[in-house]
Design an enzyme around this catalytic site. Structure first.
Site, PDB file in Angstrom:
ATOM      1  N   HIS A   1      -9.617  -3.895  -4.207  1.00  0.00           N
ATOM      2  CA  HIS A   1      -8.857  -5.027  -3.679  1.00  0.00           C
ATOM      3  C   HIS A   1      -9.704  -5.936  -2.809  1.00  0.00           C
ATOM      4  O   HIS A   1     -10.774  -5.565  -2.336  1.00  0.00           O
ATOM      5  CB  HIS A   1      -7.623  -4.548  -2.914  1.00  0.00           C
ATOM      6  CG  HIS A   1      -7.900  -3.692  -1.719  1.00  0.00           C
ATOM      7  ND1 HIS A   1      -8.493  -4.163  -0.565  1.00  0.00           N
ATOM      8  CD2 HIS A   1      -7.633  -2.379  -1.500  1.00  0.00           C
ATOM      9  CE1 HIS A   1      -8.579  -3.186   0.314  1.00  0.00           C
ATOM     10  NE2 HIS A   1      -8.085  -2.090  -0.224  1.00  0.00           N
TER      11      HIS A   1
ATOM     12  N   CYS B   1      -9.735   3.000  -0.571  1.00  0.00           N
ATOM     13  CA  CYS B   1      -9.894   2.031  -1.651  1.00  0.00           C
ATOM     14  C   CYS B   1     -11.321   1.503  -1.703  1.00  0.00           C
ATOM     15  O   CYS B   1     -12.179   1.901  -0.926  1.00  0.00           O
ATOM     16  CB  CYS B   1      -8.923   0.870  -1.446  1.00  0.00           C
ATOM     17  SG  CYS B   1      -7.178   1.363  -1.466  1.00  0.00           S
TER      18      CYS B   1
END
Length: 180
Positions: A133, A155
């Site tokens: 992301h 992430c």
């Protein structure tokens, strides 16, 4: 008189800056990048945690390479929810999210059945929501500064501009290998 003008300039600058941050946080004007033609898309993603690098590949050809940030405890394989680790292994892109809380995102198919079984055997949740992301909405101003530390919950983080490029080149189902 000069002091009042200076204060007025600072007030207007602050108002303008807060407007930019608010527009970013509310995703005002954001559009989903279209997928590039098939021959320009990645057919594999390689993440090398130690090198802090994400590489898009098509066959053996490198399409692009990006510097990344990882989970706040980057060493080792993710074993449970909240451990701050980025998983290691082979997964796939499960879906594309144009309305993510972190600019745009690509969901990694973690946990695998083996990850889930191992966590269950320990009586723990394996966690989930592992993504590639951009920056959190409202923080696009940070740009490349995000690379100064590992800050995600597990992430793979990139700048918003980089995420737009990645998003346009990666379709659902694309394999992703995450190496130590």
């Amino acid at each position: 008189m000069a002091r009042r003008r200076l204060l007025a300039v600072f007030a207007l600058a602050g108002l303008g800056a807060s407007g930019v941050v608010a527009a970013d946080a509310l995703q005002i004007g954001r559009t989903e990048p279209l997928l590039v033609p098939e021959p320009e898309r990645a057919d594999r993603i390689l993440v090398e945690k130690a090198a802090r690098r994400l590489t898009l590949l098509r066959g053996e050809t490198v399409l692009a390479t990006y510097p990344i940030s990882l989970g706040f405890t980057p060493t080792g394989h993710k074993t449970r929810e909240g451990d701050g680790r980025t998983p290691e292994g082979t997964y796939a892109i499960a879906y594309r999210n144009p309305r993510s809380v972190a600019h745009l995102s690509l969901k990694v198919s973690y946990p695998s059945p083996a990850d889930a079984s191992a966590a269950q055997a320990r009586g723990e949740s394996p966690g989930g929501d592992i993504m590639i992301h951009g920056l959190m909405n409202g923080f696009s101003w940070a740009g490349r500064l995000h690379r100064m530390m590992d800050w995600t919950q597990g992430c793979v983080g990139v700048t918003n501009a980089e995420m737009r490029e990645i998003y346009a080149r990666v379709d659902t189902g694309t394999p992703i290998e995450i190496r130590p």
